[in-house]
Design an enzyme around this catalytic site. Structure first.
Site, PDB file in Angstrom:
ATOM      1  NE  ARG A 233      -3.862   0.425   1.833  1.00 20.14           N
ATOM      2  CZ  ARG A 233      -5.075   0.538   2.833  1.00 20.14           C
ATOM      3  NH1 ARG A 233      -5.241   1.273   3.992  1.00 20.14           N
ATOM      4  NH2 ARG A 233      -6.009  -0.335   2.110  1.00 20.14           N
TER       5      ARG A 233
ATOM      6  CG  HIS B 152      -8.436  -0.230  -2.313  1.00 20.25           C
ATOM      7  ND1 HIS B 152      -7.894  -1.250  -2.144  1.00 20.25           N
ATOM      8  CD2 HIS B 152      -9.107   0.146  -1.378  1.00 20.25           C
ATOM      9  CE1 HIS B 152      -7.803  -1.561  -0.774  1.00 20.25           C
ATOM     10  NE2 HIS B 152      -8.788  -0.759  -0.220  1.00 20.25           N
TER      11      HIS B 152
ATOM     12  CD  GLN C 147     -12.997  -2.050  -0.235  1.00 21.63           C
ATOM     13  OE1 GLN C 147     -12.252  -2.001   0.682  1.00 21.63           O
ATOM     14  NE2 GLN C 147     -14.005  -2.661  -0.319  1.00 21.63           N
TER      15      GLN C 147
ATOM     16  CG  ASP D 213     -13.836   5.897  -0.123  1.00 20.24           C
ATOM     17  OD1 ASP D 213     -13.934   5.872   1.079  1.00 20.24           O
ATOM     18  OD2 ASP D 213     -12.917   5.728  -0.721  1.00 20.24           O
TER      19      ASP D 213
ATOM     20  CB  CYS E 241     -14.087   0.979   0.570  1.00 18.18           C
ATOM     21  SG  CYS E 241     -13.501   2.467   0.709  1.00 18.18           S
TER      22      CYS E 241
ATOM     23  NE  ARG F  16     -10.383  -5.594   0.991  1.00 19.34           N
ATOM     24  CZ  ARG F  16      -9.583  -4.447   1.564  1.00 19.34           C
ATOM     25  NH1 ARG F  16     -10.179  -3.457   1.925  1.00 19.34           N
ATOM     26  NH2 ARG F  16      -8.279  -4.658   1.405  1.00 19.34           N
TER      27      ARG F  16
HETATM   28  N1   CP Z   1     -11.336  -0.501   2.803  1.00 22.27           N
HETATM   29  C1   CP Z   1      -9.880  -0.378   3.217  1.00 22.27           C
HETATM   30  O1   CP Z   1      -8.974  -0.817   2.601  1.00 22.27           O
HETATM   31  O2   CP Z   1      -9.617  -0.267   4.750  1.00 22.27           O
HETATM   32  P1   CP Z   1      -8.623  -0.109   5.476  1.00 22.27           P
HETATM   33  O3   CP Z   1      -7.751   1.220   4.794  1.00 22.27           O
HETATM   34  O4   CP Z   1      -8.722  -0.042   6.840  1.00 22.27           O
HETATM   35  O5   CP Z   1      -7.168  -1.262   5.123  1.00 22.27           O
HETATM   36  N1  NVA Z   2     -10.174   6.571  -0.905  1.00 27.24           N
HETATM   37  C1  NVA Z   2      -9.705   5.906   0.678  1.00 27.24           C
HETATM   38  C2  NVA Z   2     -10.055   4.414   0.560  1.00 27.24           C
HETATM   39  C3  NVA Z   2      -9.494   4.026   1.949  1.00 27.24           C
HETATM   40  C4  NVA Z   2      -9.510   2.513   2.114  1.00 27.24           C
HETATM   41  C5  NVA Z   2      -8.005   6.228   0.691  1.00 27.24           C
HETATM   42  O1  NVA Z   2      -7.414   6.403  -0.222  1.00 27.24           O
HETATM   43  O2  NVA Z   2      -7.947   6.839   1.572  1.00 27.24           O
END
Ligand code: CP
Ligand code: NVA
Length: 304
Positions: free
Chosen positions: A105, A132, A135, A223, A263, A291
């Protein structure tokens, strides 16, 4: 392993690959409910690099590896030599010699691409500024559980056209769902993703009119307005996106059996109200659970 398959974008998979993964995920979900052990990744290790925080992704991947008899290593970017300037490419080569997969990530999508270029084991995108995909695998699993199909469903995205929205565009394109995106000017999806969709013969409707976008929707997805990395412009974003809250009035414009997806993490009272996220249309917590199952299927496909 030479030429590993990576999962950097949802577009790395075709419709049949996704359906196969969802079948495998459903099977793994059912086995977990019956407490049936599936030690299919015994002696395998997954390196998990995090440059940003996480609750769901970290825990679901870690538990996935444990459930499958393998092991996951949580590696905070700041604790690695990456933080002192070691190259991503050297890091990828070294981690590949210890582990059977690398999940990452990162802030920049190019960092995940660079990892995949030098890794000899599969690399999984666990969220970048652009996509993502993990997700969306869980989201597709949830949609199939609730709706039993994809083709012809109306998928409405409301709010910021962010990384999750980008992967949702690819998901709709691959699985044959119609998509309407309601966002303020300047907050639309990434142009490279729209181009990818176009190359697959898919164009979502993009409008500033949220009511039009959610009319007769089967799925409403929203989101956060402030993704990780966007905090520096929080005030400006809240101002632009406040008219795009998913509340009871908006849900009332969709089909009677609409499902609401998010999400998570949610900012209750901003992009979604308590009434909606805790209400009868919400599939948000099923989505979060999925997930785990969807990623297990992915890990089996890539590392098994
Ligand atoms: N939805 C998601 O990826 O959550 P986190 O940021 O908690 O991993
Ligand atoms: N769009 C959000 C998703 C978190 C899971 C971010 O990138 O922070």
């Amino acid at each position: 392993m030479k030429n590993p398959s990576h999962f950097i974008s949802l577009a790395d998979l075709g419709a049949q690959d996704i359906l196969d993964l969802l079948d495998s995920a459903a099977d793994l979900k059912e086995k977990r409910m019956r407490r049936k052990v599936t030690n299919l990744l015994s002696n395998k290790s997954l390196a998990m690099i995090f440059e940003k925080p996480s609750t769901r992704t970290r825990v679901s991947f870690e538990v996935s590896m444990t459930d499958l008899g393998g092991h996951a290593l949580y590696l905070n970017w700041n604790d690695l030599q990456l933080d002192r300037g070691e190259s991503i490419k050297d890091t990828a080569r070294v981690l590949s010699s210890y582990c059977h997969g690398i999940m990452a990530r990162t802030h920049k999508h190019e960092h995940i691409q660079a990892l995949s270029e030098c890794s000899t084991v599969p690399v999984i995108n666990a969220l970048s500024n652009i996509e993502h995909p993990c997700q969306l695998l869980a989201d597709l699993m949830t949609i199939r559980e609730f709706k039993g199909r994809f083709n012809g469903l109306k998928f409405s995205w409301v709010g910021d056209g962010n990384n999750v929205c980008n992967s949702a565009i690819l998901a709709c394109s691959i699985m044959g769902m119609d998509m309407s995106i309601a966002c303020p000017a300047g907050y639309g999806p990434d142009k490279s993703i729209l181009k990818k969709g176009e190359n697959m013969g898919f164009t979502p409707e993009i409008t500033n009119d949220m009511r039009e976008a959610v009319a007769d929707a089967d799925i409403i997805y929203t989101d956060t307005w402030i993704s990780m990395g966007d905090e520096f412009e929080a005030g400006k974003r809240i101002k632009a996106l406040t008219p795009y809250q998913v509340n009871d009035e908006i849900v009332g414009l969709a089909k009677d059996n609409v499902i609401i997806l998010h999400c998570l993490p949610a900012h209750r009272g901003q992009e979604i109200t308590d009434g909606v996220i805790d209400g009868p249309h919400s599939a948000v917590f099923e989505q979060a659970e999925n997930r785990l199952h969807a990623q297990k299927a992915l890990l089996l496909k890539l590392l098994g």
